[in-house]
Design a protein around this motif. Structure first.
Motif, PDB file in Angstrom:
ATOM      1  N   PHE A  26      62.742 119.225  42.420  1.00  0.00           N
ATOM      2  CA  PHE A  26      62.294 117.989  41.781  1.00  0.00           C
ATOM      3  C   PHE A  26      61.089 118.177  40.865  1.00  0.00           C
ATOM      4  N   SER A  27      60.418 119.315  40.956  1.00  0.00           N
ATOM      5  CA  SER A  27      59.282 119.548  40.059  1.00  0.00           C
ATOM      6  C   SER A  27      59.670 120.391  38.851  1.00  0.00           C
ATOM      7  N   GLY A  28      60.957 120.712  38.727  1.00  0.00           N
ATOM      8  CA  GLY A  28      61.430 121.454  37.568  1.00  0.00           C
ATOM      9  C   GLY A  28      61.352 122.964  37.694  1.00  0.00           C
ATOM     10  N   LYS A  29      60.883 123.453  38.840  1.00  0.00           N
ATOM     11  CA  LYS A  29      60.841 124.895  39.098  1.00  0.00           C
ATOM     12  C   LYS A  29      62.121 125.283  39.843  1.00  0.00           C
ATOM     13  N   ILE A  30      62.404 126.580  39.890  1.00  0.00           N
ATOM     14  CA  ILE A  30      63.592 127.035  40.604  1.00  0.00           C
ATOM     15  C   ILE A  30      63.386 126.773  42.098  1.00  0.00           C
ATOM     16  N   HIS A  31      64.379 126.174  42.714  1.00  0.00           N
ATOM     17  CA  HIS A  31      64.322 125.758  44.119  1.00  0.00           C
ATOM     18  C   HIS A  31      64.222 126.982  45.025  1.00  0.00           C
ATOM     19  N   GLY A  32      63.258 126.944  45.940  1.00  0.00           N
ATOM     20  CA  GLY A  32      63.084 128.044  46.897  1.00  0.00           C
ATOM     21  C   GLY A  32      64.330 128.289  47.730  1.00  0.00           C
ATOM     22  N   GLY A  33      65.058 127.232  48.050  1.00  0.00           N
ATOM     23  CA  GLY A  33      66.292 127.377  48.821  1.00  0.00           C
ATOM     24  C   GLY A  33      67.342 128.168  48.066  1.00  0.00           C
ATOM     25  N   TYR A  34      67.373 127.997  46.754  1.00  0.00           N
ATOM     26  CA  TYR A  34      68.322 128.764  45.941  1.00  0.00           C
ATOM     27  C   TYR A  34      67.947 130.244  45.975  1.00  0.00           C
ATOM     28  N   ILE A  35      66.657 130.534  45.862  1.00  0.00           N
ATOM     29  CA  ILE A  35      66.187 131.920  45.928  1.00  0.00           C
ATOM     30  C   ILE A  35      66.506 132.506  47.307  1.00  0.00           C
TER      31      ILE A  35
END
Length: 181
Positions: A26-35
């Motif tokens: 939601f903040s426009g950064k790559i989601h940690g869960g995806y990483i």
């Protein structure tokens, strides 16, 4: 049964993926869960390549998010076996993100996964021993020994620590908590 050995370098896996808007939080950064999902995939590939068996994740020992990853950056993950036990391996993973327009590379994540090799019946099976050829190989192996020792110490502490004692409850006053029992 004679133990076989393989070099650390024989386990090396490198994957790269361009980060897309669909990977953001939601903040426009790559989601940690995806990483985390990508980390689990490369840990599986590395462990399976090294052991020659299907492998499962036994634990995610460390995931340190060091810098945010932006949309449009090329993420490269580098994994290798850092430690082998009888049936398990500790996989070290380094994540870097490159701004493909400027060429600037940043270290974004370091992670350690413990993977266990399985035979065709789903039982734990032996993995090759590790050949340590470089100072880095030895350093990483020793770091894993220390990590395992710390993990065991923590488990033993949690089993024996009396969190209900008056001393333990009084000690909580130094933290930002309020005990209401």
């Amino acid at each position: 049964m004679e133990t076989s050995y393989k070099s650390v370098e024989s386990s090396n896996i490198i994957i790269s993926e361009l980060m897309l808007p669909s990977h953001t939080n939601f903040s426009g950064k790559i989601h940690g869960g995806y990483i985390l999902s990508l980390l689990d995939q490369i840990a599986f590939a590395c462990a399976s390549k090294f052991s020659g068996h299907y492998c499962v994740t036994a634990s995610v020992d460390t995931v340190d998010f060091l810098a945010p990853i932006e949309v449009g950056e090329l993420v490269t993950m580098k994994a290798s076996v850092n430690y082998t036990g009888k049936t398990s391996m500790i996989i070290g993973i380094r994540v870097e993100a490159e701004n493909i327009q400027t060429g600037k590379v940043k270290h974004c994540n370091s992670s350690y996964f413990t993977m266990v090799a399985k035979d065709s019946n789903g039982n734990n099976t032996a993995v090759p021993g590790l050949i340590l050829k470089t100072d880095n190989d030895v350093r990483r192996f020793y770091n894993c020994i220390k990590m395992i020792s710390n993990k065991k110490e923590k488990q033993n502490h949690e089993e024996t620590f009396d969190y209900k004692s008056e001393e333990a409850i009084n000690n909580l006053s130094q933290y930002h908590v309020k005990v209401e029992r």
